[in-house]
Design an enzyme around this catalytic site. Structure first.
Site, PDB file in Angstrom:
ATOM      1  CG  ASP A  34      44.455  41.381  42.559  1.00 52.62           C
ATOM      2  OD1 ASP A  34      45.185  40.732  43.352  1.00 52.62           O
ATOM      3  OD2 ASP A  34      43.872  42.437  42.884  1.00 52.62           O
ATOM      4  CB  SER A 198      37.586  59.597  47.924  1.00 55.46           C
ATOM      5  OG  SER A 198      36.321  60.245  48.041  1.00 55.46           O
TER       6      SER A 198
END
Ligand SMILES: O=C([C@@H]1CCCNC1)N1CCCCC1
Length: 330
Positions: A34, A198
């Site tokens: 994770d 992004s």
């Protein structure tokens, strides 16, 4: 040193399980790697029987190399409301041919119902930054942080696949695992995550690029792609029969709907294509009539989460040495 370990998707790619060996003689557990948390905890001999449903339990009393970390305890609550807690041993941990002799292994003396019900998952290994490790009074470092200085390169890579085994590699970049070039983008680890921004997105092969900075974390432990509601709404406008259903907790659409691809931009002039197929997660009804979207909102989190729906479309470099994330097509 370098290492490589296979990671296998569970049904609907809900999570990926990776073999990890703990102690002497080795006890083999299947672990959810994770990158969105920083604790390595396992089902154990201390987990109440009523909370164990088939999981493999690590027993430190059966390991000649286990040492109790006196006075150390831990408790963690995940974004989905699941939780676990317990105490801590130091022991040998091996994964993919790399090993560390005194890894903090957080043994669970309590796990929430979600973990009990996840019968093939024997624990989580957090590979985010140690700054958010939950062991007290002294925080512990992650398996990757412990290995970092002995690795050929201070990085690990994730190559998750849709419906097929992939790999986590440590200390090297496998040039055969991706196509084209790797685009790197800065990571901001101040909140303890592999957080990056992004520049924007494109909906569909013939869509227009939308310049819209999206700050989020690369999280192998989150199943879906969780983005701002404005982006999610714009996407599902292109899916006939799609609607937000509070009863199902998100956007749902007819399983036979045609799903546009979704492009996530990286750096100045690269983007990762998520095929339309990846944008459908699983049926919400037993007839398989309506499906839950792989793209859902990040409402309430504070940032977006680039989970497995996105990560399995890319080859991902977690580069701690240069505090950056690398992304490539494959
Ligand atoms: O609990 C989580 C996720 C849950 C799924 C597994 N990865 C960690 N967090 C990440 C996002 C911010 C809140 C904490």
């Amino acid at each position: 040193s370098t290492g490589s370990v296979v990671t296998t998707p569970q049904q609907y790619d809900v999570e990926y399980l990776t073999p990890v060996t703990i102690g002497t003689p080795g006890q083999n557990l299947e672990i959810d790697i994770d990158t969105g948390s920083s604790d390595f905890w396992v089902f154990s001999s201390e987990t109440p029987k009523s909370q164990v449903d088939g999981q493999t339990c690590y027993n430190p009393n059966k390991s000649s190399t286990a040492k109790k970390l006196e006075g150390a305890t831990w408790e963690i609550e995940y974004g989905d409301g699941s939780s676990s807690s317990g105490d801590v041993y130091l022991d040998k941990v091996k994964m993919g041919g790399v090993n560390f002799s005194s890894q903090a292994v957080e043994v669970a003396s309590k796990v929430s119902a979600e973990f009990t019900a996840d019968t093939n998952n024997d624990g989580l290994m957090g590979l985010a930054f140690g700054s958010i490790n939950q062991v007290r009074p002294q925080k512990q470092t992650t398996f990757f942080e412990n290995l970092q200085s002995s690795l050929d390169k201070p990085l690990f890579t994730a190559d998750l696949k849709s419906g097929a085994p992939g790999h986590f590699n440590f200390g090297y970049i496998d040039k055969n695992a991706y196509t084209g070039s790797i685009t790197y983008t800065p990571v901001n680890s101040t909140q303890g995550f592999w957080m990056w921004t992004s520049p924007g997105y494109t909906i569909g092969a013939s869509g227009k690029f939308k310049s819209s900075p999206i700050e989020g974390i690369a999280d192998t432990g989150t199943t879906l792609l969780l983005l701002p509601s404005s982006v999610v709404k714009a996407y599902y406008k292109n899916v006939s029969g799609a609607s937000y259903q509070s009863s199902n907790g998100g956007y749902v659409f007819p399983c036979d709907a045609t799903l546009p691809s979704f492009y996530v931009s990286v750096g100045d002039d690269a983007r990762i294509k998520i095929p339309g197929k990846y944008m459908s997660y699983a049926p919400v009804d037993s007839q398989g009539q309506n499906c839950f979207g792989g793209l859902q909102t990040d409402d309430g989190i504070g940032f977006s989460i680039f989970g497995d729906v996105f990560l399995k479309a890319a080859f991902v470099v977690f580069d701690a040495g240069k505090e950056r994330l690398g992304l490539a097509a494959k």
